[in-house]
Design an enzyme around this catalytic site. Structure first.
Site, PDB file in Angstrom:
ATOM      1  CG  ASP A 138      -2.133  -0.853   1.096  1.00 56.59           C
ATOM      2  OD1 ASP A 138      -2.417  -1.281  -0.045  1.00 56.59           O
ATOM      3  OD2 ASP A 138      -2.800  -1.113   2.114  1.00 56.59           O
ATOM      4  CG  ASP A 184      -8.736  -6.165   5.721  1.00 56.92           C
ATOM      5  OD1 ASP A 184      -9.792  -6.544   5.181  1.00 56.92           O
ATOM      6  OD2 ASP A 184      -7.913  -5.438   5.148  1.00 56.92           O
TER       7      ASP A 184
END
Length: 453
Positions: free
Chosen positions: A33, A439
């Site tokens: 990311d 998550d």
């Protein structure tokens, strides 16, 4: 209600038992990311430079994928306007180049598998087997220490190694994350809450590239697992979804034969045909996790557009509407566990009963608050540092509605032969980051249940 006491009790129960959970299989998506913290003035200048009218076309309805800079900027504004997360595949090479030139503020572990592996294995000490589509040196270095394993085949034999011991240097898979805080203002749009937009700019995860080790040795890999979490299907399209979903079906059949319950983390899937195909497969899963945007998108493909609209209308999301949608999904698919998470509270509808379902939710809410507060949770004791984060003050009306409609007490109600569990979350006013919180919630709650069973 004494939620603080319930939180404390749930944390202590799970902390003492979570390492008793066997190996967790995680598939299929891991990436890097590249996180950019948006600046309002910079974003306005970029929009003006390419044409404000064209960009604003996409603030009301997201495109299926990003094919130009107008769609990229418009999709970012869509997320800001609603305070909602979204993720789209960036197909255009020129737009990918634009994002690289725009740059980033930091690089982090990305992808649901990567984030869950670092949390479960690196923080909780639960052993995990992770599928990593491309294992570059940079990707491997982002994995935490702990019982985190990737499969490698040597001389026809399967070995499980920590990613840093894999000795490979494959491609980097980079996703661009555009983060904004609550109150972020651009033009006349003001973010009602903190969130992010994700532009996926790699060609492995969007096609759900599955490594040869998983194709050839999946039965052996599945034999090492006690539970499984499946994710990374959200960027499939009607052109490329057939083969990955057939492979997934085969994997689920193997897991079922071995008695390994599987959870699907259902991220926002823009392609309606893929969404419908995933809904049709939900009966093969034990559990599914989603938020209001994802639940609304499922209600749309099931033909319940009125419910879909109501799910996106109120803030906080009306829990009776959510529960109605969850029942419709359970009835349609037969999935035994539906975990709904939204800003302020979580609900879980199960075909089985027990306080441990609620307690696992409390643990997950505490873990999410710790991640929001600290940015990086280093060990399970860090989770307890979120106990000083206040419980959501706006959740009273939600709790009252659930008590009135379903007779809920202490976060548990029996409804139509199912159990409905509810917890209010702890709200970090200015989180360090929002990436990976969903998550964290889903994996902590799912694995937490197995720790307490």
């Amino acid at each position: 209600m004494a939620w603080n006491a319930l939180y404390s009790s749930a944390f202590e129960k799970i902390r003492s038992r979570i390492r008793n959970v066997g190996r967790v299989l995680l598939a299929y998506n891991t990436n890097i990311d590249a996180v950019k913290y948006l600046d309002g003035g910079d974003l306005e200048r970029r929009v003006e430079a390419v044409g404000k009218d064209e960009v604003f076309r996409y603030t009301d309805e997201l495109p299926e994928r990003i094919e130009n800079v107008h769609q990229l900027l418009g999709s970012i504004l869509w997320s800001i306007k609603r305070g909602k997360a979204a993720e789209l595949f960036v197909e255009s090479c020129s737009t990918r180049f634009y994002m690289r030139r725009w740059g980033w503020d930091e690089l982090r572990m990305g992808g649901q598998v990567g984030i869950m592996a670092n949390l479960l294995g690196g923080v909780y000490g639960v052993p995990v087997i992770a599928h990593v589509p491309q294992l570059s040196r940079l990707q491997a270095g982002l994995f935490k220490d702990g019982p985190i394993y990737v499969p490698r085949v040597e001389n026809g034999k399967l070995k499980l190694l920590h990613p840093r011991d894999f000795s490979g240097d494959e491609e980097n898979c980079v996703h661009h994350i555009y983060e904004f805080p609550r109150g972020f203002t651009v033009f006349d749009l003001k973010a009602p809450r903190e969130n992010r937009f994700i532009g996926s700019a790699d060609d492995y995860n969007p096609n759900v590239h599955i490594r040869p080790e998983f194709h050839e040795h999946f039965e052996e890999i599945a034999g090492e697992a006690e539970v499984a979490i499946i994710s990374g299907l959200q960027t499939l399209t009607k052109e490329n979804y057939h083969e990955p979903l057939e492979t997934l079906r085969g994997h689920l059949e193997v897991l079922e034969e071995r008695g390994v319950p599987a959870h699907l983390e259902f991220a926002f899937t823009s392609d309606e045909k893929v969404r419908k195909a995933l809904v049709d497969m939900l009966g093969l899963f034990h559990s599914v996790g989603l938020n209001e945007v994802e639940l609304a998108s499922i209600m749309e493909v099931l033909g319940n557009r009125a419910i879909a609209k109501k799910l996106l209308t109120n803030d906080p999301v009306d829990p009776v509407t959510v529960t109605d949608a969850m029942f419709k999904l359970a009835e349609k698919t037969g999935v035994k566990r539906i975990h709904f998470h939204t800003y302020g509270y979580y609900l879980v509808l199960t075909g089985y009963k027990g306080e441990y379902v609620r307690d696992a939710l409390l643990f997950a809410a505490l873990a999410a608050a710790a991640k929001a507060k600290l940015g990086d949770v280093r060990n399970i004791d860090d989770v307890a540092k979120a106990m000083d984060v206040p419980v959501n003050e706006r959740v009273g009306g939600v709790e009252e509605a659930l008590a009135e409609q379903y007779g809920m007490r202490e976060g548990i109600a029996e409804v139509n032969g199912h159990q409905l569990a509810f917890v209010p979350t702890r709200i970090v006013v200015r989180p360090k980051s929002t990436v990976g919180i969903g998550d964290t919630i889903s994996s902590s709650a799912f694995v937490g249940e197995f720790a307490l069973r």
